[in-house]
Design a protein around this motif. Structure first.
Motif, PDB file in Angstrom:
ATOM      1  N   UNK A 112       6.443   2.661 -12.991  1.00 53.62           N
ATOM      2  CA  UNK A 112       6.473   1.212 -13.181  1.00 53.62           C
ATOM      3  C   UNK A 112       6.838   0.518 -11.877  1.00 53.62           C
ATOM      4  N   UNK A 113       6.236  -0.651 -11.663  1.00 55.84           N
ATOM      5  CA  UNK A 113       6.577  -1.506 -10.536  1.00 55.84           C
ATOM      6  C   UNK A 113       6.858  -2.904 -11.065  1.00 55.84           C
ATOM      7  N   UNK A 114       7.450  -3.737 -10.210  1.00 58.12           N
ATOM      8  CA  UNK A 114       7.786  -5.101 -10.594  1.00 58.12           C
ATOM      9  C   UNK A 114       7.371  -6.034  -9.471  1.00 58.12           C
ATOM     10  N   UNK A 115       6.791  -7.167  -9.831  1.00 55.87           N
ATOM     11  CA  UNK A 115       6.501  -8.226  -8.871  1.00 55.87           C
ATOM     12  C   UNK A 115       7.022  -9.534  -9.457  1.00 55.87           C
ATOM     13  N   UNK A 116       7.587 -10.362  -8.586  1.00 54.45           N
ATOM     14  CA  UNK A 116       8.126 -11.652  -8.995  1.00 54.45           C
ATOM     15  C   UNK A 116       7.135 -12.748  -8.631  1.00 54.45           C
ATOM     16  N   UNK A 117       6.743 -13.554  -9.634  1.00 52.84           N
ATOM     17  CA  UNK A 117       5.752 -14.618  -9.449  1.00 52.84           C
ATOM     18  C   UNK A 117       6.375 -15.968  -9.775  1.00 52.84           C
ATOM     19  N   UNK A 118       6.096 -16.970  -8.959  1.00 57.17           N
ATOM     20  CA  UNK A 118       6.598 -18.308  -9.232  1.00 57.17           C
ATOM     21  C   UNK A 118       5.977 -18.821 -10.534  1.00 57.17           C
ATOM     22  N   UNK A 119       6.809 -19.319 -11.432  1.00 58.38           N
ATOM     23  CA  UNK A 119       6.324 -19.859 -12.704  1.00 58.38           C
ATOM     24  C   UNK A 119       5.283 -20.945 -12.450  1.00 58.38           C
ATOM     25  N   UNK A 120       4.185 -20.869 -13.184  1.00 61.86           N
ATOM     26  CA  UNK A 120       3.136 -21.877 -13.076  1.00 61.86           C
ATOM     27  C   UNK A 120       2.191 -21.674 -11.910  1.00 61.86           C
ATOM     28  N   UNK A 130       7.052  -9.606 -13.498  1.00 57.61           N
ATOM     29  CA  UNK A 130       5.968  -8.900 -14.166  1.00 57.61           C
ATOM     30  C   UNK A 130       6.148  -7.414 -13.887  1.00 57.61           C
ATOM     31  N   UNK A 131       6.359  -6.658 -14.949  1.00 56.00           N
ATOM     32  CA  UNK A 131       6.528  -5.216 -14.836  1.00 56.00           C
ATOM     33  C   UNK A 131       5.196  -4.579 -15.202  1.00 56.00           C
ATOM     34  N   UNK A 132       4.683  -3.756 -14.284  1.00 58.70           N
ATOM     35  CA  UNK A 132       3.386  -3.146 -14.498  1.00 58.70           C
ATOM     36  C   UNK A 132       3.446  -1.636 -14.465  1.00 58.70           C
ATOM     37  N   UNK A 133       2.677  -1.020 -15.355  1.00 57.03           N
ATOM     38  CA  UNK A 133       2.525   0.442 -15.339  1.00 57.03           C
ATOM     39  C   UNK A 133       1.448   0.776 -14.326  1.00 57.03           C
ATOM     40  N   UNK A 134       1.760   1.691 -13.416  1.00 58.65           N
ATOM     41  CA  UNK A 134       0.802   2.086 -12.389  1.00 58.65           C
ATOM     42  C   UNK A 134      -0.217   3.026 -13.021  1.00 58.65           C
ATOM     43  N   UNK A 135      -1.485   2.625 -12.955  1.00 60.64           N
ATOM     44  CA  UNK A 135      -2.575   3.387 -13.558  1.00 60.64           C
ATOM     45  C   UNK A 135      -3.314   4.235 -12.535  1.00 60.64           C
ATOM     46  N   UNK A 136      -3.320   3.788 -11.286  1.00 57.83           N
ATOM     47  CA  UNK A 136      -3.941   4.574 -10.215  1.00 57.83           C
ATOM     48  C   UNK A 136      -3.287   4.216  -8.890  1.00 57.83           C
ATOM     49  N   UNK A 137      -3.297   5.187  -7.981  1.00 63.30           N
ATOM     50  CA  UNK A 137      -2.731   5.008  -6.654  1.00 63.30           C
ATOM     51  C   UNK A 137      -3.774   5.455  -5.644  1.00 63.30           C
ATOM     52  N   UNK A 138      -4.019   4.603  -4.648  1.00 60.51           N
ATOM     53  CA  UNK A 138      -4.957   4.960  -3.587  1.00 60.51           C
ATOM     54  C   UNK A 138      -4.305   5.925  -2.616  1.00 60.51           C
ATOM     55  N   UNK A 139      -5.090   6.622  -1.837  1.00 63.60           N
ATOM     56  CA  UNK A 139      -4.504   7.559  -0.881  1.00 63.60           C
ATOM     57  C   UNK A 139      -3.662   6.810   0.146  1.00 63.60           C
ATOM     58  N   UNK A 140      -2.464   7.338   0.470  1.00 57.70           N
ATOM     59  CA  UNK A 140      -1.630   6.666   1.463  1.00 57.70           C
ATOM     60  C   UNK A 140      -2.246   6.805   2.855  1.00 57.70           C
ATOM     61  N   UNK A 141      -2.066   5.785   3.661  1.00 53.75           N
ATOM     62  CA  UNK A 141      -2.546   5.813   5.037  1.00 53.75           C
ATOM     63  C   UNK A 141      -1.736   6.850   5.816  1.00 53.75           C
ATOM     64  N   UNK A 142      -2.404   7.713   6.601  1.00 51.53           N
ATOM     65  CA  UNK A 142      -1.677   8.732   7.341  1.00 51.53           C
ATOM     66  C   UNK A 142      -0.838   8.159   8.477  1.00 51.53           C
ATOM     67  N   UNK A 143      -1.169   6.953   8.920  1.00 52.07           N
ATOM     68  CA  UNK A 143      -0.375   6.333   9.978  1.00 52.07           C
ATOM     69  C   UNK A 143      -0.373   4.830   9.761  1.00 52.07           C
ATOM     70  N   UNK A 144       0.320   4.144  10.617  1.00 50.90           N
ATOM     71  CA  UNK A 144       0.416   2.696  10.483  1.00 50.90           C
ATOM     72  C   UNK A 144       1.804   2.289  10.054  1.00 50.90           C
ATOM     73  N   UNK A 145       2.266   1.194  10.611  1.00 55.36           N
ATOM     74  CA  UNK A 145       3.597   0.670  10.290  1.00 55.36           C
ATOM     75  C   UNK A 145       3.471  -0.397   9.211  1.00 55.36           C
TER      76      UNK A 145
END
Length: 192
Positions: A76-84, A164-179
């Motif tokens: 599960x992940x959570x994101x905060x959204x401004x109402x409206x 908003x709490x969301x169930x993760x259904x798929x995850x893309x491959x992580x980038x091997x590099x990059x900040x």
């Protein structure tokens, strides 16, 4: 002889309607904003597809720094959204959405999708390379550190935002590099 003091009666949690109370005495909006700006945060682009906007629908995007992992089992992940906000309204209707964790070189994307009074999201996506998520149908940005597709499990109104709490259904491959792109003291920053 010592006497035991009885435990205090348990106090029930406040009702949900009491969560949107004004700041405590002595805590101004500016004080709170300045204190929280000292917390470094990762930056993500939250996206969803609005199938009801136009003949082919429209993609919607929003920059967020209030995004976090909630649970491993289930994921599960959570994101905060401004109402409206447009994204809050859309995710109330559309159950699936996506997140692209932005890389440091995607600062322009974060700025583009955080503008107030911006042009239509269709124009904001026009020159960005992305693929459409197989589960959500939402844009997943090329070059992101990773991507996730989610389904809303729960929505909790908290003051002037909705969590908003969301169930993760798929995850893309992580980038091997990059900040990662980070946000600290009101500006996008790089680690280093």
């Amino acid at each position: 002889m010592l006497q035991k003091t009885p435990p205090p009666p348990s106090v029930p949690p406040p009702p949900v309607t009491d969560l949107a109370i004004p700041h405590a005495e002595g805590v101004s909006d500016d004080d709170f904003r300045a204190a929280m700006s000292r917390l470094a945060a990762g930056v993500v682009l939250v996206t969803a597809h609005d199938p009801d906007d136009g003949p082919r629908g429209e993609d919607v995007g929003m920059t967020a720094t209030a995004f976090l992992s909630v649970s491993l089992d289930p994921p599960l992940v959570l994101v905060s959204l401004r109402n409206g906000s447009r994204m809050d309204d859309l995710l109330e209707e559309v159950p699936v959405w996506a997140v692209s964790v932005l890389a440091e070189n995607q600062r322009h994307v974060a700025g583009r999708f955080s503008m107030k009074g911006r042009v239509s999201d269709r124009l904001l996506f026009a020159d960005l390379p992305y693929v459409r998520g197989a589960v959500s149908g939402a844009p997943l940005l090329d070059g992101a550190l990773t991507t996730l597709e989610c389904r809303t499990e729960n929505r909790v109104v908290a003051g002037d935002h909705t969590l908003v709490i969301g169930r993760v259904l798929s995850v893309g491959p992580p980038s091997p590099d990059g900040a990662p792109l980070t946000y600290f003291r009101g500006k996008y920053r790089h680690l280093g």
